[in-house]
Design a protein around this motif. Sequence first.
Motif, PDB file in Angstrom:
ATOM      1  N   ASP A 222       0.826  -1.207   0.000  1.00 34.32           N
ATOM      2  CA  ASP A 222       0.000   0.000   0.000  1.00 34.32           C
ATOM      3  C   ASP A 222       0.862   1.260   0.000  1.00 34.32           C
ATOM      4  OD1 ASP A 222      -2.308  -1.474   0.005  1.00 34.32           O
ATOM      5  OD2 ASP A 222      -2.612  -1.344   2.169  1.00 34.32           O
ATOM      6  N   ARG A 225       2.740   1.764  -3.319  1.00 33.59           N
ATOM      7  CA  ARG A 225       1.814   2.206  -4.358  1.00 33.59           C
ATOM      8  C   ARG A 225       1.465   3.686  -4.185  1.00 33.59           C
ATOM      9  NH1 ARG A 225      -3.333  -1.555  -5.324  1.00 33.59           N
ATOM     10  NH2 ARG A 225      -3.502  -1.122  -3.099  1.00 33.59           N
ATOM     11  N   ALA A 237       3.649  -7.367  -3.300  1.00 35.45           N
ATOM     12  CA  ALA A 237       2.434  -8.101  -3.674  1.00 35.45           C
ATOM     13  C   ALA A 237       2.760  -9.573  -3.888  1.00 35.45           C
ATOM     14  CB  ALA A 237       1.815  -7.497  -4.935  1.00 35.45           C
ATOM     15  N   SER A 263     -11.664  -9.386   0.282  1.00 37.28           N
ATOM     16  CA  SER A 263     -11.325  -8.471  -0.814  1.00 37.28           C
ATOM     17  C   SER A 263      -9.846  -8.113  -0.838  1.00 37.28           C
ATOM     18  CB  SER A 263     -12.172  -7.196  -0.717  1.00 37.28           C
ATOM     19  OG  SER A 263     -11.931  -6.531   0.515  1.00 37.28           O
ATOM     20  N   ARG A 264      -9.221  -8.026   0.333  1.00 41.01           N
ATOM     21  CA  ARG A 264      -7.790  -7.678   0.383  1.00 41.01           C
ATOM     22  C   ARG A 264      -6.952  -8.799  -0.213  1.00 41.01           C
ATOM     23  NH1 ARG A 264      -4.083  -4.779  -0.517  1.00 41.01           N
ATOM     24  NH2 ARG A 264      -2.625  -3.967   1.026  1.00 41.01           N
ATOM     25  N   ARG A 265      -7.286 -10.034   0.140  1.00 42.65           N
ATOM     26  CA  ARG A 265      -6.543 -11.160  -0.428  1.00 42.65           C
ATOM     27  C   ARG A 265      -6.755 -11.248  -1.935  1.00 42.65           C
ATOM     28  NH1 ARG A 265      -8.802 -14.595   4.423  1.00 42.65           N
ATOM     29  NH2 ARG A 265      -7.217 -14.188   5.997  1.00 42.65           N
ATOM     30  N   GLN A 266      -7.978 -10.977  -2.384  1.00 41.67           N
ATOM     31  CA  GLN A 266      -8.245 -10.988  -3.818  1.00 41.67           C
ATOM     32  C   GLN A 266      -7.399  -9.937  -4.537  1.00 41.67           C
ATOM     33  OE1 GLN A 266     -12.421 -10.433  -4.481  1.00 41.67           O
ATOM     34  NE2 GLN A 266     -13.002 -12.310  -3.423  1.00 41.67           N
ATOM     35  N   GLU A 267      -7.324  -8.739  -3.947  1.00 42.42           N
ATOM     36  CA  GLU A 267      -6.551  -7.657  -4.564  1.00 42.42           C
ATOM     37  C   GLU A 267      -5.077  -8.035  -4.677  1.00 42.42           C
ATOM     38  OE1 GLU A 267      -5.934  -2.858  -3.919  1.00 42.42           O
ATOM     39  OE2 GLU A 267      -6.159  -4.156  -2.167  1.00 42.42           O
ATOM     40  N   ILE A 268      -4.539  -8.604  -3.603  1.00 39.43           N
ATOM     41  CA  ILE A 268      -3.131  -9.007  -3.618  1.00 39.43           C
ATOM     42  C   ILE A 268      -2.911 -10.118  -4.626  1.00 39.43           C
ATOM     43  CG2 ILE A 268      -1.374 -10.191  -2.242  1.00 39.43           C
ATOM     44  CD1 ILE A 268      -2.370  -8.485   0.147  1.00 39.43           C
ATOM     45  N   ARG A 269      -3.828 -11.063  -4.667  1.00 34.10           N
ATOM     46  CA  ARG A 269      -3.711 -12.164  -5.625  1.00 34.10           C
ATOM     47  C   ARG A 269      -3.710 -11.625  -7.057  1.00 34.10           C
ATOM     48  NH1 ARG A 269      -8.323 -16.710  -5.583  1.00 34.10           N
ATOM     49  NH2 ARG A 269      -9.535 -14.977  -6.413  1.00 34.10           N
ATOM     50  N   ASP A 270      -4.570 -10.662  -7.323  1.00 40.98           N
ATOM     51  CA  ASP A 270      -4.677 -10.127  -8.683  1.00 40.98           C
ATOM     52  C   ASP A 270      -3.504  -9.223  -9.042  1.00 40.98           C
ATOM     53  OD1 ASP A 270      -7.028 -11.482  -8.990  1.00 40.98           O
ATOM     54  OD2 ASP A 270      -8.308  -9.772  -8.499  1.00 40.98           O
ATOM     55  N   MET A 271      -2.875  -8.613  -8.035  1.00 44.06           N
ATOM     56  CA  MET A 271      -1.728  -7.745  -8.309  1.00 44.06           C
ATOM     57  C   MET A 271      -0.431  -8.512  -8.500  1.00 44.06           C
ATOM     58  SD  MET A 271      -2.028  -4.392  -5.924  1.00 44.06           S
ATOM     59  CE  MET A 271      -0.472  -3.820  -6.608  1.00 44.06           C
TER      60      MET A 271
END
Length: 287
Positions: A222, A225, A237, A263-271
């Motif tokens: 975070d 970024r 990430a 949602s935080r884990r999803q964001e990290i996974r996608d990044m």
Amino acid sequence: ALARAEEARDMERVATIRLNLGVFHVQRGEYARCLEHLEQSLRLFEAMGARKHLATARCNHGYVQLKLGLLEQARRTLRQAVDETREVGRRSGEALALLLLALVDARQGHGERARHGIENARRIYLEVGQQRDAGDALLDLAQVELELGQPGPAREALDRAAEELDLDALPDLAARELALRARLAVWQPDASAMEGLDRALDLARSLDSADLKWECHAAALDLARSLGLADLAAEHANAAAKIQLGMARGLPPEAKAAFWQDSRRQEIRDMSADQVTTMRPSPAAAI
């Protein structure tokens, strides 16, 4: 030790060893193995009617359910833990169960109820002389405030924790505090906070705490970024994604689905470039 206790049919010792193994595995981020040991420990303590040990195991089980995102299960478990700790007079256990219930409330968007629950837990900790746990609860409060988008109250909670705790003597809490301050710095991007995160990561690695390492990498992501440091953000990430993949490995389907709904884990996974190309589970595997 576990095999010897099982061979001797010393069920109380078996249950206690399994409880301790659950704590060990959650420290390492091995949630599937942790669940296995905690659930067996609970069944044994229930069968023996070992109420004090049962209350402790129940709190630990609720904590893991919270970490996995099984929020309604965690709420039921922790409400039962509150009742059990009160029945056996374990006030510190009651405080822990109330604190974890407050964190469930926060995850479900009940901010004011979460704040009230944390303050109740702090009051009990202070009454029984557990200053460390009372200070740790302030770090939980800071985390809740950050998640609610309240940087001012988060900073106030962190400052109170720094006043109450000897962080130099408490490396786990020092790492948490530094990671939370880095998250706070995102609101007014400050490159100097990255130095604190480097120290927090060193502490987390020395403690071999998967959760602390994940928190530090997520905070560093975070902050990087917010400072426009794309390469550094990607590095953190990838590191956080690797840790959370390990946490999810081997989980039962319901727990795995809840874990990846965060949602935080999803964001990290996608990044995570590594995860997108080589490690990300397919939608079918994720559930």
